[in-house]
Scaffold this motif. Structure first.
Motif, PDB file in Angstrom:
ATOM      1  N   GLY A  86       0.815  -1.220   0.000  1.00 11.47           N
ATOM      2  CA  GLY A  86       0.000   0.000   0.000  1.00 11.47           C
ATOM      3  C   GLY A  86       0.832   1.246   0.000  1.00 11.47           C
ATOM      4  N   LEU A  87       0.171   2.292   0.455  1.00 20.80           N
ATOM      5  CA  LEU A  87       0.822   3.599   0.427  1.00 20.80           C
ATOM      6  C   LEU A  87       1.809   3.771   1.565  1.00 20.80           C
ATOM      7  N   GLY A  88       1.681   2.969   2.589  1.00 18.59           N
ATOM      8  CA  GLY A  88       2.580   3.085   3.716  1.00 18.59           C
ATOM      9  C   GLY A  88       2.646   1.754   4.417  1.00 18.59           C
ATOM     10  N   LYS A  89       3.255   1.710   5.597  1.00 16.35           N
ATOM     11  CA  LYS A  89       3.328   0.473   6.346  1.00 16.35           C
ATOM     12  C   LYS A  89       2.007   0.253   7.069  1.00 16.35           C
ATOM     13  N   ARG A  90       1.319  -0.784   6.690  1.00 18.00           N
ATOM     14  CA  ARG A  90       0.042  -1.129   7.312  1.00 18.00           C
ATOM     15  C   ARG A  90       0.048  -2.605   7.636  1.00 18.00           C
ATOM     16  N   GLU A  91      -0.893  -3.000   8.470  1.00 19.79           N
ATOM     17  CA  GLU A  91      -1.061  -4.418   8.739  1.00 19.79           C
ATOM     18  C   GLU A  91      -1.602  -5.099   7.498  1.00 19.79           C
ATOM     19  N   ALA A  92      -1.274  -6.381   7.314  1.00 18.11           N
ATOM     20  CA  ALA A  92      -1.732  -7.120   6.142  1.00 18.11           C
ATOM     21  C   ALA A  92      -3.250  -7.177   6.109  1.00 18.11           C
ATOM     22  N   VAL A  93      -3.814  -7.071   4.914  1.00 20.63           N
ATOM     23  CA  VAL A  93      -5.261  -7.151   4.753  1.00 20.63           C
ATOM     24  C   VAL A  93      -5.712  -8.581   4.988  1.00 20.63           C
ATOM     25  N   GLY A 104     -12.860 -13.249   2.024  1.00 23.18           N
ATOM     26  CA  GLY A 104     -13.391 -12.804   0.738  1.00 23.18           C
ATOM     27  C   GLY A 104     -14.172 -11.518   0.815  1.00 23.18           C
ATOM     28  N   GLU A 105     -14.774 -11.194   1.972  1.00 23.32           N
ATOM     29  CA  GLU A 105     -15.590  -9.989   2.014  1.00 23.32           C
ATOM     30  C   GLU A 105     -14.759  -8.732   1.818  1.00 23.32           C
ATOM     31  N   ASN A 106     -13.462  -8.752   2.150  1.00 19.06           N
ATOM     32  CA  ASN A 106     -12.628  -7.573   1.937  1.00 19.06           C
ATOM     33  C   ASN A 106     -12.447  -7.270   0.458  1.00 19.06           C
ATOM     34  N   TYR A 107     -12.462  -8.307  -0.366  1.00 17.17           N
ATOM     35  CA  TYR A 107     -12.320  -8.100  -1.797  1.00 17.17           C
ATOM     36  C   TYR A 107     -13.578  -7.512  -2.420  1.00 17.17           C
ATOM     37  N   ALA A 108     -14.667  -7.567  -1.694  1.00 19.46           N
ATOM     38  CA  ALA A 108     -15.881  -6.924  -2.195  1.00 19.46           C
ATOM     39  C   ALA A 108     -15.659  -5.414  -2.323  1.00 19.46           C
ATOM     40  N   HIS A 138       1.711  14.244  -3.350  1.00 20.04           N
ATOM     41  CA  HIS A 138       0.918  13.447  -4.289  1.00 20.04           C
ATOM     42  C   HIS A 138       0.439  12.153  -3.627  1.00 20.04           C
ATOM     43  N   GLN A 139       1.344  11.487  -2.900  1.00 17.71           N
ATOM     44  CA  GLN A 139       0.981  10.241  -2.225  1.00 17.71           C
ATOM     45  C   GLN A 139      -0.086  10.490  -1.156  1.00 17.71           C
ATOM     46  N   GLN A 140       0.059  11.578  -0.411  1.00 15.89           N
ATOM     47  CA  GLN A 140      -0.937  11.911   0.607  1.00 15.89           C
ATOM     48  C   GLN A 140      -2.298  12.201  -0.039  1.00 15.89           C
ATOM     49  N   CYS A 141      -2.263  12.850  -1.203  1.00 12.45           N
ATOM     50  CA  CYS A 141      -3.508  13.144  -1.909  1.00 12.45           C
ATOM     51  C   CYS A 141      -4.214  11.865  -2.340  1.00 12.45           C
ATOM     52  N   LYS A 142      -3.451  10.892  -2.852  1.00 15.75           N
ATOM     53  CA  LYS A 142      -4.048   9.624  -3.270  1.00 15.75           C
ATOM     54  C   LYS A 142      -4.649   8.888  -2.079  1.00 15.75           C
ATOM     55  N   THR A 143      -3.941   8.897  -0.961  1.00 15.81           N
ATOM     56  CA  THR A 143      -4.454   8.250   0.245  1.00 15.81           C
ATOM     57  C   THR A 143      -5.773   8.881   0.679  1.00 15.81           C
ATOM     58  N   ARG A 144      -5.806  10.220   0.622  1.00 15.58           N
ATOM     59  CA  ARG A 144      -7.027  10.915   1.018  1.00 15.58           C
ATOM     60  C   ARG A 144      -8.176  10.608   0.062  1.00 15.58           C
ATOM     61  N   ALA A 145      -7.889  10.442  -1.208  1.00 16.56           N
ATOM     62  CA  ALA A 145      -8.937  10.148  -2.191  1.00 16.56           C
ATOM     63  C   ALA A 145      -9.587   8.805  -1.937  1.00 16.56           C
ATOM     64  N   LEU A 146      -8.783   7.779  -1.678  1.00 13.98           N
ATOM     65  CA  LEU A 146      -9.396   6.463  -1.444  1.00 13.98           C
ATOM     66  C   LEU A 146     -10.111   6.407  -0.100  1.00 13.98           C
ATOM     67  N   GLN A 147      -9.577   7.132   0.906  1.00 16.88           N
ATOM     68  CA  GLN A 147     -10.272   7.207   2.194  1.00 16.88           C
ATOM     69  C   GLN A 147     -11.632   7.870   2.025  1.00 16.88           C
ATOM     70  N   GLN A 202      -8.372  -0.079   4.167  1.00 17.65           N
ATOM     71  CA  GLN A 202      -7.260  -1.011   4.245  1.00 17.65           C
ATOM     72  C   GLN A 202      -7.268  -1.972   3.057  1.00 17.65           C
ATOM     73  N   ALA A 203      -8.440  -2.412   2.655  1.00 17.09           N
ATOM     74  CA  ALA A 203      -8.537  -3.339   1.527  1.00 17.09           C
ATOM     75  C   ALA A 203      -8.085  -2.684   0.223  1.00 17.09           C
ATOM     76  N   ILE A 204      -8.568  -1.471  -0.025  1.00 19.18           N
ATOM     77  CA  ILE A 204      -8.226  -0.801  -1.285  1.00 19.18           C
ATOM     78  C   ILE A 204      -6.772  -0.333  -1.271  1.00 19.18           C
ATOM     79  N   THR A 205      -6.230  -0.074  -0.089  1.00 18.55           N
ATOM     80  CA  THR A 205      -4.816   0.288  -0.007  1.00 18.55           C
ATOM     81  C   THR A 205      -3.939  -0.806  -0.601  1.00 18.55           C
ATOM     82  N   GLY A 206      -4.404  -2.057  -0.542  1.00 17.80           N
ATOM     83  CA  GLY A 206      -3.652  -3.162  -1.108  1.00 17.80           C
ATOM     84  C   GLY A 206      -3.415  -3.045  -2.597  1.00 17.80           C
ATOM     85  N   ILE A 207      -4.260  -2.267  -3.291  1.00 10.05           N
ATOM     86  CA  ILE A 207      -4.041  -2.071  -4.729  1.00 10.05           C
ATOM     87  C   ILE A 207      -3.819  -0.590  -5.036  1.00 10.05           C
ATOM     88  N   ALA A 208      -3.356   0.149  -4.050  1.00 11.39           N
ATOM     89  CA  ALA A 208      -3.153   1.586  -4.238  1.00 11.39           C
ATOM     90  C   ALA A 208      -2.111   1.883  -5.317  1.00 11.39           C
TER      91      ALA A 208
END
Length: 280
Positions: A20-27, A31-35, A185-194, A211-217
């Protein structure tokens, strides 16, 4: 239904968990997270964002002149002046950047009212820039440079110009502006998905969605990002904001400089999109 199952299967295989965009715990692998990911595909996300950047270099812009009867004498004179300036700049942690050296010859008219006043025929002008760290006492440095022979000021250095109009002689520049903008730029992308998750999921699911979408950020495509500063004084005398458009490049960023030591408070809106998995 089959198409949804296919997308979930493809995402399980293709999406690296926890990247992801930073250090986070693993997603979690449930399967519901992939929804959340499936719902975000091909969606446009926008967010307002901001950040500050500040110059870190003070640059004295001007030139040194020498006048003589012979070209060789003018050369010797200007080399001595440059040596003294380079020695002083080095002592202050600065760097001298030599630019054009212009050689000019003029007539030697006599002043009928004062025959002893004659202009020397050969003129040499050396353009230069002196780059210092921002922490330097630039006023003391400028005073010493004037004593050492800096006698042309600003960018408008040419053989025929000697004006009394005040000219900007100190400019403020950024050494690593591209890196600082990358962080914004990275902070802006993080804010957009949040913000997308906040608008499209219940409050209790905001963190899980983000957290789920951060996995494909890293798949996010920036469609637009325009950053604009507060109004600042320009060298030409106008007051206007500085605008920086993504994707920026070194040629664009190298033109950005200030006439005063102030931080640029950049703000703007980012638009990003996560494409469908084809071509991943």
């Amino acid at each position: 239904m089959l198409r949804s199952r296919w997308l979930v299967l493809m995402l399980v295989v293709l999406v690296p968990i926890g990247v992801g965009l930073g250090k986070r715990e693993a997603v979690p692998a449930e399967g519901e997270n992939y929804a959340y990911i499936v719902r975000s595909l091909n969606q446009t996300m926008t967010a307002a964002c901001s950040g500050d950047v500040r110059p870190d270099r003070a640059v004295v812009v001007g030139g040194v002149t020498a006048e003589s009867v012979k070209p060789s004498e003018a050369k010797e004179q200007i080399e001595k002046q440059l040596q003294a300036i380079q020695t002083y700049a080095s002592q202050q942690g600065g760097t001298v950047h030599l630019m054009e050296r212009v050689r000019a010859v003029r007539g030697n008219p006599r002043d009928a009212r004062n025959p002893k006043m004659e202009e020397l025929p050969f003129v040499v002008i050396q353009r230069l820039e002196l780059d210092f760290p921002l922490e330097i006492d630039i006023d003391s440095v400028l005073e010493r440079l004037l004593q050492l022979g800096l006698d042309r000021y600003g960018r408008n250095v040419r053989p025929t110009y000697r004006g009394n109009t005040p000219t900007v002689v100190v400019h403020y520049r950024f050494s690593h502006l591209a890196e600082k903008l990358k962080s914004i730029h990275q902070q802006c992308k993080t804010r957009a998905l949040q913000q997308w998750c906040e608008a499209n999921t219940p409050t209790s699911e905001h963190d899980a969605c983000t957290q789920a979408i951060t996995g494909i950020a890293h798949r996010l495509i920036t469609q637009r990002l325009m950053l604009q500063s507060q109004p600042v004084l320009r060298e030409q005398g106008v007051i206007s904001p500085i605008q920086i458009s993504y994707p920026w490049n070194e040629a664009q960023l190298s033109t950005i400089e200030l006439v005063g030591d102030v931080p640029l408070r950049l703000h703007g809106t980012i638009t990003v999109k996560i494409p469908r998995p084809q071509g991943w």
